[in-house]
Design an enzyme around this catalytic site. Sequence first.
Site, mmCIF file in Angstrom:
data_model
loop_
_atom_site.group_PDB
_atom_site.id
_atom_site.type_symbol
_atom_site.label_atom_id
_atom_site.label_comp_id
_atom_site.label_asym_id
_atom_site.label_seq_id
_atom_site.Cartn_x
_atom_site.Cartn_y
_atom_site.Cartn_z
ATOM 1 N N ASP A 1 82.737 63.307 98.794
ATOM 2 C CA ASP A 1 82.889 62.284 97.757
ATOM 3 C C ASP A 1 82.486 62.803 96.367
ATOM 4 O O ASP A 1 82.108 63.960 96.206
ATOM 5 C CB ASP A 1 82.070 61.041 98.170
ATOM 6 C CG ASP A 1 82.771 59.747 97.830
ATOM 7 O OD1 ASP A 1 83.519 59.716 96.845
ATOM 8 O OD2 ASP A 1 82.549 58.744 98.553
ATOM 9 N N ASP B 1 89.600 53.268 95.234
ATOM 10 C CA ASP B 1 89.526 52.728 96.597
ATOM 11 C C ASP B 1 90.569 51.641 96.851
ATOM 12 O O ASP B 1 90.861 50.806 95.986
ATOM 13 C CB ASP B 1 88.134 52.130 96.849
ATOM 14 C CG ASP B 1 87.095 53.218 97.055
ATOM 15 O OD1 ASP B 1 87.392 54.390 96.779
ATOM 16 O OD2 ASP B 1 85.989 52.873 97.504
HETATM 17 C C1 GAL Z 1 83.769 55.868 97.772
HETATM 18 C C2 GAL Z 1 84.954 56.317 98.611
HETATM 19 C C3 GAL Z 1 85.057 55.394 99.798
HETATM 20 C C4 GAL Z 1 83.774 55.455 100.595
HETATM 21 C C5 GAL Z 1 82.588 55.121 99.695
HETATM 22 C C6 GAL Z 1 81.275 55.321 100.420
HETATM 23 O O1 GAL Z 1 83.617 56.735 96.702
HETATM 24 O O2 GAL Z 1 86.107 56.280 97.831
HETATM 25 O O3 GAL Z 1 86.164 55.753 100.596
HETATM 26 O O4 GAL Z 1 83.634 56.722 101.138
HETATM 27 O O5 GAL Z 1 82.575 55.918 98.550
HETATM 28 O O6 GAL Z 1 80.185 55.026 99.624
#
Ligand code: GAL
Length: 479
Positions: free
Chosen positions: A198, A263
């Site tokens: 991430d 997301d």
């Molecule tokens: C976001 C990501 C999500 C999930 C989330 C977890 O940045 O896009 O898919 O992994 O973090 O905190």
Amino acid sequence: MKPGDPHLQKKPLITYGAGGPTYTARSTLYRSFVVVLPFTLAALLGYITYLATYLARRHDIHHPAPPAALDNRVAKLPVMGYNTWNAYHCDIDEDLILQTAQLMKSLGLADAGYSHVNIDDCYSERSRNDDGDIVEDATKFPSGMKALTDKIHKLGLKAGIYSDSGWFTCQLYPGSFQNEARDAKRFHDWGFDYLKYDNCAVPFDNITRENIMGRYERMANAISDFSLSSGTPPLILSMCQWGREQGWTWARRYGQSWRTTDDIDPNWQSIVKILNQNSFYTWATDFYGHNDMDILEVGNGPLTYEEAKSHFTAWALLKSPLLIGTHLASATKETIEILTNPEIIAIHQDSVVGTSISPFRWGINPDWVSNNTHPAQYWSGESQNGTVIMLLNTLDEPADMFFRLTESPWIRAGRQYTVRDLWTHTDNGTAVRNFTAYAVPPHGVVALLLQDAGNEPDGLWPPCAVLEWCMHSNGTRID
Ligand code: GAL
């Protein structure tokens, strides 16, 4: 010849470049200078280059040739599996993950091709241990990660884990920045096959001296180095940088998929927005590197049956990873039926053709114009078994959708095509020149496979399906 040799003196002036300066051998000193200078300059240049490379490496401020990660040859095809985030967010533990793996088997998802069970954020303790390692949360994972991945592997599935290229994950658990090698080893020792990486909690510029690409390069190198030194297969690297810094232009160097957008949410607006954005860089997807349109929302929120089918079809035919994100224990028959459509999955997992479908016409929205409500509606692509067509009705009411076959570049003029419907699983006759899908439901999809069925019937008029500069051999223009 010795210095002062008369031959030398007699040597004519040699011009060096038209109209340029002249060069004459004059004296020993001058000659030595001329002979030595290029070598000195070359040596100096070499040293400067070496120094620059060394400094750049030390400070990670350049992007050297793609790391070995590029040659890892893992994940040729887009990954299919499960990811915990959309359904559970931080509410995960080992029982849930094991149950999910078992359901993937019993519901036929594993047989349909879903092979990975991936744990997202929130699996660890808030701090590293005294050795500096990430530790699994003792309450959520009392048996330890290795015991869990062993069980997942025993079921014939693979396991995925999650980390972040910054100081912390997005939910503020330890990230891997400056711990890349340690963590790559840790994840491997825990038995994982796949890493989602991430983009939160980014260190200051005066620490990174880098942008997103560089922070992902660090982990790609760590994975690659560990794989080489241990002789074990590298982790699949799923890059979650949300489409920032146009990952589709460079991420293939480092990982096997890269997120292209923010997301996803479980509603139609989010689905068409992501599809709209992806319509502009479908070219980036091919074997070993895939645009990641995010975890599936099939089975979640207020998505209708038709919307869920459209969502799944688009993600599959654009060759995004297919990661299920719904609560499997309560998944409906329809949800499972959508997720396991074998004819759609066959195209997603085509081992001969790795490319995505692309729009050949936008439809409601003018061609090449971004519109998050009405993305491109008419799409086509290649597959080993024929030409794939996707028609998407973005309206809130049923619509007839018509196209001329040769609007798609993957159709040959003058030929006719059998039409296979990949959702009704029926053969729908032979299309000659045109095809119309009648009454496509609101937000519904039509997915077709067209196979060449020989020459079109003789005598069709007009003689060119596309009447642009259509000409008889005698010079008569017909358009
Ligand atoms: C976001 C990501 C999500 C999930 C989330 C977890 O940045 O896009 O898919 O992994 O973090 O905190």
